[in-house]
Structures are given as C-alpha cells and as structure tokens.
Design a protein around this motif. Structure first.
Motif, PDB file in Angstrom:
ATOM      1  N   LEU A  21       7.519   5.813   1.246  1.00  0.00           N
ATOM      2  CA  LEU A  21       7.395   6.470  -0.051  1.00  0.00           C
ATOM      3  C   LEU A  21       5.978   6.386  -0.581  1.00  0.00           C
ATOM      4  CD1 LEU A  21       8.730   7.882  -2.448  1.00  0.00           C
ATOM      5  CD2 LEU A  21       9.349   5.624  -3.335  1.00  0.00           C
ATOM      6  N   TYR A  22       5.333   5.230  -0.394  1.00  0.00           N
ATOM      7  CA  TYR A  22       3.989   5.049  -0.956  1.00  0.00           C
ATOM      8  C   TYR A  22       2.900   5.732  -0.136  1.00  0.00           C
ATOM      9  CZ  TYR A  22       5.238   2.176  -4.905  1.00  0.00           C
ATOM     10  OH  TYR A  22       5.739   1.749  -6.108  1.00  0.00           O
ATOM     11  N   LEU A  68      -4.638   5.019   4.007  1.00  0.00           N
ATOM     12  CA  LEU A  68      -5.633   4.459   4.926  1.00  0.00           C
ATOM     13  C   LEU A  68      -5.083   3.218   5.618  1.00  0.00           C
ATOM     14  CD1 LEU A  68      -8.578   4.342   6.023  1.00  0.00           C
ATOM     15  CD2 LEU A  68      -9.117   2.931   4.032  1.00  0.00           C
ATOM     16  N   LEU A  69      -4.453   2.340   4.847  1.00  0.00           N
ATOM     17  CA  LEU A  69      -3.901   1.107   5.410  1.00  0.00           C
ATOM     18  C   LEU A  69      -2.848   1.418   6.472  1.00  0.00           C
ATOM     19  CD1 LEU A  69      -3.715  -2.091   5.008  1.00  0.00           C
ATOM     20  CD2 LEU A  69      -1.672  -1.559   3.673  1.00  0.00           C
ATOM     21  N   ARG A  70      -1.968   2.391   6.197  1.00  0.00           N
ATOM     22  CA  ARG A  70      -0.880   2.700   7.127  1.00  0.00           C
ATOM     23  C   ARG A  70      -1.367   3.467   8.355  1.00  0.00           C
ATOM     24  NH1 ARG A  70       2.765  -0.920   5.512  1.00  0.00           N
ATOM     25  NH2 ARG A  70       3.268  -0.707   3.302  1.00  0.00           N
ATOM     26  N   SER A  71      -2.336   4.360   8.157  1.00  0.00           N
ATOM     27  CA  SER A  71      -2.753   5.224   9.266  1.00  0.00           C
ATOM     28  C   SER A  71      -3.831   4.585  10.137  1.00  0.00           C
ATOM     29  CB  SER A  71      -3.265   6.567   8.720  1.00  0.00           C
ATOM     30  OG  SER A  71      -4.400   6.369   7.902  1.00  0.00           O
ATOM     31  N   GLN A  72      -4.550   3.602   9.606  1.00  0.00           N
ATOM     32  CA  GLN A  72      -5.631   2.957  10.362  1.00  0.00           C
ATOM     33  C   GLN A  72      -5.415   1.440  10.339  1.00  0.00           C
ATOM     34  OE1 GLN A  72      -7.695   4.893  11.953  1.00  0.00           O
ATOM     35  NE2 GLN A  72      -7.038   6.782  10.954  1.00  0.00           N
ATOM     36  N   PRO A  73      -4.370   0.944  10.992  1.00  0.00           N
ATOM     37  CA  PRO A  73      -4.046  -0.488  10.872  1.00  0.00           C
ATOM     38  C   PRO A  73      -5.119  -1.406  11.448  1.00  0.00           C
ATOM     39  CG  PRO A  73      -2.710   0.561  12.566  1.00  0.00           C
ATOM     40  CD  PRO A  73      -3.417   1.658  11.856  1.00  0.00           C
ATOM     41  N   GLU A  74      -5.752  -1.026  12.552  1.00  0.00           N
ATOM     42  CA  GLU A  74      -6.742  -1.910  13.172  1.00  0.00           C
ATOM     43  C   GLU A  74      -7.988  -2.020  12.296  1.00  0.00           C
ATOM     44  OE1 GLU A  74      -8.412  -4.586  15.745  1.00  0.00           O
ATOM     45  OE2 GLU A  74      -6.357  -3.853  15.575  1.00  0.00           O
ATOM     46  N   GLU A  75      -8.502  -0.867  11.813  1.00  0.00           N
ATOM     47  CA  GLU A  75      -9.669  -0.906  10.937  1.00  0.00           C
ATOM     48  C   GLU A  75      -9.350  -1.668   9.653  1.00  0.00           C
ATOM     49  OE1 GLU A  75      -8.478   1.614  12.456  1.00  0.00           O
ATOM     50  OE2 GLU A  75     -10.004   3.005  13.180  1.00  0.00           O
ATOM     51  N   ALA A 116     -10.877   7.501   4.543  1.00  0.00           N
ATOM     52  CA  ALA A 116      -9.707   7.675   3.677  1.00  0.00           C
ATOM     53  C   ALA A 116      -9.677   9.074   3.076  1.00  0.00           C
ATOM     54  CB  ALA A 116      -9.716   6.623   2.566  1.00  0.00           C
ATOM     55  N   ALA A 117     -10.851   9.575   2.673  1.00  0.00           N
ATOM     56  CA  ALA A 117     -10.917  10.937   2.130  1.00  0.00           C
ATOM     57  C   ALA A 117     -10.513  11.960   3.184  1.00  0.00           C
ATOM     58  CB  ALA A 117     -12.330  11.221   1.617  1.00  0.00           C
ATOM     59  N   GLN A 118     -10.928  11.732   4.445  1.00  0.00           N
ATOM     60  CA  GLN A 118     -10.557  12.634   5.524  1.00  0.00           C
ATOM     61  C   GLN A 118      -9.049  12.607   5.772  1.00  0.00           C
ATOM     62  OE1 GLN A 118     -12.256  14.818   7.197  1.00  0.00           O
ATOM     63  NE2 GLN A 118     -10.695  15.351   8.710  1.00  0.00           N
ATOM     64  N   VAL A 119      -8.478  11.400   5.768  1.00  0.00           N
ATOM     65  CA  VAL A 119      -7.024  11.273   5.958  1.00  0.00           C
ATOM     66  C   VAL A 119      -6.281  11.983   4.821  1.00  0.00           C
ATOM     67  CG1 VAL A 119      -5.121   9.620   5.990  1.00  0.00           C
ATOM     68  CG2 VAL A 119      -7.183   9.137   7.299  1.00  0.00           C
ATOM     69  N   ALA A 120      -6.807  11.843   3.593  1.00  0.00           N
ATOM     70  CA  ALA A 120      -6.175  12.511   2.452  1.00  0.00           C
ATOM     71  C   ALA A 120      -6.258  14.028   2.596  1.00  0.00           C
ATOM     72  CB  ALA A 120      -6.847  12.066   1.150  1.00  0.00           C
ATOM     73  N   ARG A 121      -7.417  14.533   3.064  1.00  0.00           N
ATOM     74  CA  ARG A 121      -7.543  15.977   3.261  1.00  0.00           C
ATOM     75  C   ARG A 121      -6.556  16.461   4.310  1.00  0.00           C
ATOM     76  NH1 ARG A 121     -13.085  14.957   2.641  1.00  0.00           N
ATOM     77  NH2 ARG A 121     -13.361  14.790   4.902  1.00  0.00           N
ATOM     78  N   GLU A 122      -6.423  15.707   5.391  1.00  0.00           N
ATOM     79  CA  GLU A 122      -5.485  16.100   6.443  1.00  0.00           C
ATOM     80  C   GLU A 122      -4.044  16.100   5.925  1.00  0.00           C
ATOM     81  OE1 GLU A 122      -6.245  13.385   9.592  1.00  0.00           O
ATOM     82  OE2 GLU A 122      -8.087  14.370  10.239  1.00  0.00           O
ATOM     83  N   GLN A 151      -2.932  -7.479  -2.498  1.00  0.00           N
ATOM     84  CA  GLN A 151      -2.245  -6.305  -3.043  1.00  0.00           C
ATOM     85  C   GLN A 151      -2.395  -5.107  -2.111  1.00  0.00           C
ATOM     86  OE1 GLN A 151      -2.803  -5.440  -7.325  1.00  0.00           O
ATOM     87  NE2 GLN A 151      -3.860  -7.410  -7.449  1.00  0.00           N
ATOM     88  N   TRP A 152      -3.619  -4.860  -1.645  1.00  0.00           N
ATOM     89  CA  TRP A 152      -3.849  -3.709  -0.763  1.00  0.00           C
ATOM     90  C   TRP A 152      -3.098  -3.867   0.551  1.00  0.00           C
ATOM     91  CZ3 TRP A 152      -7.529  -3.023   3.573  1.00  0.00           C
ATOM     92  CH2 TRP A 152      -7.584  -1.692   4.008  1.00  0.00           C
ATOM     93  N   ALA A 153      -3.084  -5.123   1.079  1.00  0.00           N
ATOM     94  CA  ALA A 153      -2.407  -5.374   2.351  1.00  0.00           C
ATOM     95  C   ALA A 153      -0.919  -5.067   2.257  1.00  0.00           C
ATOM     96  CB  ALA A 153      -2.626  -6.820   2.790  1.00  0.00           C
ATOM     97  N   GLY A 154      -0.367  -5.090   1.034  1.00  0.00           N
ATOM     98  CA  GLY A 154       1.039  -4.744   0.870  1.00  0.00           C
ATOM     99  C   GLY A 154       1.300  -3.252   1.027  1.00  0.00           C
ATOM    100  N   GLY A 155       0.249  -2.429   0.870  1.00  0.00           N
ATOM    101  CA  GLY A 155       0.380  -0.992   1.094  1.00  0.00           C
ATOM    102  C   GLY A 155       1.131  -0.233   0.015  1.00  0.00           C
ATOM    103  N   ARG A 156       1.232  -0.818  -1.212  1.00  0.00           N
ATOM    104  CA  ARG A 156       2.001  -0.155  -2.267  1.00  0.00           C
ATOM    105  C   ARG A 156       1.244  -0.154  -3.586  1.00  0.00           C
ATOM    106  NH1 ARG A 156       7.845  -3.029  -0.894  1.00  0.00           N
ATOM    107  NH2 ARG A 156       7.881  -2.447   1.324  1.00  0.00           N
ATOM    108  N   LEU A 157      -0.028   0.139  -3.524  1.00  0.00           N
ATOM    109  CA  LEU A 157      -0.810   0.225  -4.755  1.00  0.00           C
ATOM    110  C   LEU A 157      -0.335   1.406  -5.589  1.00  0.00           C
ATOM    111  CD1 LEU A 157      -4.476  -0.373  -3.482  1.00  0.00           C
ATOM    112  CD2 LEU A 157      -2.918  -2.029  -4.533  1.00  0.00           C
ATOM    113  N   THR A 158      -0.323   1.221  -6.897  1.00  0.00           N
ATOM    114  CA  THR A 158       0.003   2.316  -7.808  1.00  0.00           C
ATOM    115  C   THR A 158      -1.221   2.778  -8.588  1.00  0.00           C
ATOM    116  OG1 THR A 158       0.657   0.739  -9.523  1.00  0.00           O
ATOM    117  CG2 THR A 158       2.383   1.565  -8.042  1.00  0.00           C
TER     118      THR A 158
END
Length: 308
Positions: A21-22, A68-75, A116-122, A151-158
């Motif tokens: 969802l996030y 970004l966190l979900r799509s690029q886990p290694e980075e 992250a901006a590129q991932v958002a555009r895609e 907080q970021w590592a949780g992947g659910r920032l609002t």
C-alpha cells in the motif's frame, strides 16, 4: 498451535499488504486502501482491516522515499550502513575523515535522490521541485539521525523527514573556543593510560572510517552499475518502440492493401455476375434465333416441295 500459526500468517499478510500500500502512488492511495480493507473484511480479518484502514496517505516525497527503499533494496541497505558509519565517525570527532565522508554523503544523497525521482517518473508521477527538496532532506535525515533511519527502513513514511539541526553527520566537529584553558599535565602513568586509550580510539575510529569508506564506494559503484543498466534498458526500450512503430506502419499498409484488394474483389465479383447475366441473356437469344431459323427453313422447304 494451529490458531497461533493462523494468527501469525494473518499478521504477515497484513504486513505485506501495508508494504504494498505504501508504494501505491498518493493519488490512488485511498481507493487502493479501501479495496484492501474490503478484501480483508471478506477474508474475515477484522483486525487487519482496521490496521489497513488506519494507514495514512503519504506525501509525494514520502511515497518516493518508500518506493526507493522497496525497489532498490541493496542501495538502500548500503545507504543505511553509510549513515551509521557517518554518525560513528562524527562521535569520534575526526575532522579529516568527516570532510571526506561528507563529500561522499552529498554525492550519494544527490545520486539516490535522482534515482528516486526516476523511479517515481517510471511509476507515472513527476516530482515537483518542493517534493524533490523534501526527498533530499529525508535522505539527509536518514544519514544524520538513527531514529529517521529506522523510520525510513520501515518503508511506511507518510511525510518527509527533517535532518536534526545539531550534530548532523558530515558536519565538522566543533572547534576549540578561543581563550579556553588547557588542563594541567597528567601524571606519567595517567598520561600513558590516556595515550593508550587515545590510540585505541584512533584505531576504532579508523576502522569505522574504513567501513564507511567501503560502504560509500560500494554504494557509488552500485549506482554507476544501475545507471549503466538503466541506460541499456532504456536503449532496448527505445529500439523496441521503434520496432513496434515500424510493425504498426507495415500493418497499416497491409491493412490498406487488404482494403483495396477487398474492394477490387467486390468489383470483380459484381462484374462477373453482370457478365454471367449477359451471357445467359445472349444464350437465350441465340437459342430463340436458332429455333426461329429452323422453323423458317422448314416452311421454305414445304413451300418449295408444293410448287409445280
């Protein structure tokens, strides 16, 4: 035991749903949330439905950070390690090491922000300038503040995160104030102990800096590889689009030729039917003329036979 396993499975399912969802773009967040709530209720997961319904829609910058966190886990993992190393280096008050790591921090933040901006555009959403700034501030906060990193590592920032105003990772350690008094010299034994402690601190600090250096270099290398891979994928996509356009052009030409062929076929069929009709009419006229000629010939023979 079975009931406990069932509860654990339901908990995992709800967590997975919230993770998904996030990463949903903010404009579609509420609709997707209500769909997931309805699905949870249908599955008999009332508690899960309440938890999903309690989820708040993220801002565009927070969504991009989650994505970004979900799509690029290694980075993302290397970025979190770099933040920890930077904070440890700051605690050690190594100005030279902090200066070098600070430069790497700026490069990595800028690179991850662009990614992250590129991932958002895609995903169909262009980040505005304020959203891009909030995203960069969030990434700086992750490096500087362990709570922000968690907080970021949780992947659910609002919403975006704000870097702390003091003791930020990558800033220079405070300089010694003018006029401050030096402490009196310690006794030789205490001096030796202090030297040993200082040497141990320096060794530990150097190890921290080495780890941070390795993490930063690995992150930059990974970003370069991903950039090159993305360029290859973009080039392949461009070629695929060109092939698709050429195939569409050929298909349109073939459809036009087929349309013309159908039209010609219909005209030829109409001409054939008209020719067959004329042929039947001509055959019938010929048959009548032939019968008439035979009859006239017979009449002539009778008349000729009766002449004296």
């Amino acid at each position: 035991m079975n009931a406990r396993k069932s509860r654990e499975k339901q908990e995992r399912d709800v967590e997975a749903v919230l993770d998904e969802l996030y990463t949903t773009p903010p404009p579609g967040f509420v609709a997707r949330r209500e769909t997931l709530v309805a699905a949870a209720k249908t599955a008999g997961q009332a508690d899960g439905a309440r938890r999903i319904h309690a989820a708040r829609r993220p801002t565009l910058a927070a969504w991009a950070a989650n994505l970004l966190l979900r799509s690029q886990p290694e980075e993302s993992r290397q970025f979190l390690e770099l933040g920890q190393a930077l904070r440890e280096a700051y605690d050690a008050l190594d100005a030279d090491g902090l200066k070098e790591l600070s430069a790497q921090r700026r490069r990595v933040v800028a690179a991850l922000s662009r990614q992250a901006a590129q991932v958002a555009r895609e995903a169909g959403h262009q980040l505005s300038e304020p959203a891009q700034q909030d995203l960069e501030a969030t990434l700086r906060a992750v490096l500087a503040d362990p709570d922000a990193a968690e907080q970021w590592a949780g992947g659910r920032l609002t919403s975006g995160l704000t870097p702390p105003s003091e003791c930020r990772a990558g800033t220079a350690p405070p300089a010694k104030r003018p006029g401050s008094r030096s402490r009196p010299a310690a006794a030789p034994s205490r001096a030796r102990a202090s030297n040993d402690e200082l040497a141990e601190r320096r060794r530990a600090r150097q190890e921290q800096l080495d780890r941070a250096q390795e993490a930063a270099e690995a992150a930059e290398q990974r970003l370069r590889e991903e950039r090159a891979r993305r360029a290859d994928v973009d080039a392949e996509l461009r070629r695929a689009r060109e092939r698709t356009e050429e195939a569409r052009r050929l298909m349109s030409a073939a459809e036009e030729r087929m349309r013309q062929t159908r039209q010609e076929y219909r005209q030829a069929e109409s001409d054939r039917q008209e020719a067959e009709e004329r042929s039947r009419s001509a055959a019938e006229a010929f048959a009548r003329a032939e019968r008439e000629a035979r009859k006239k010939a017979q009449d002539l023979r009778r008349l000729t036979a009766g002449t004296p």
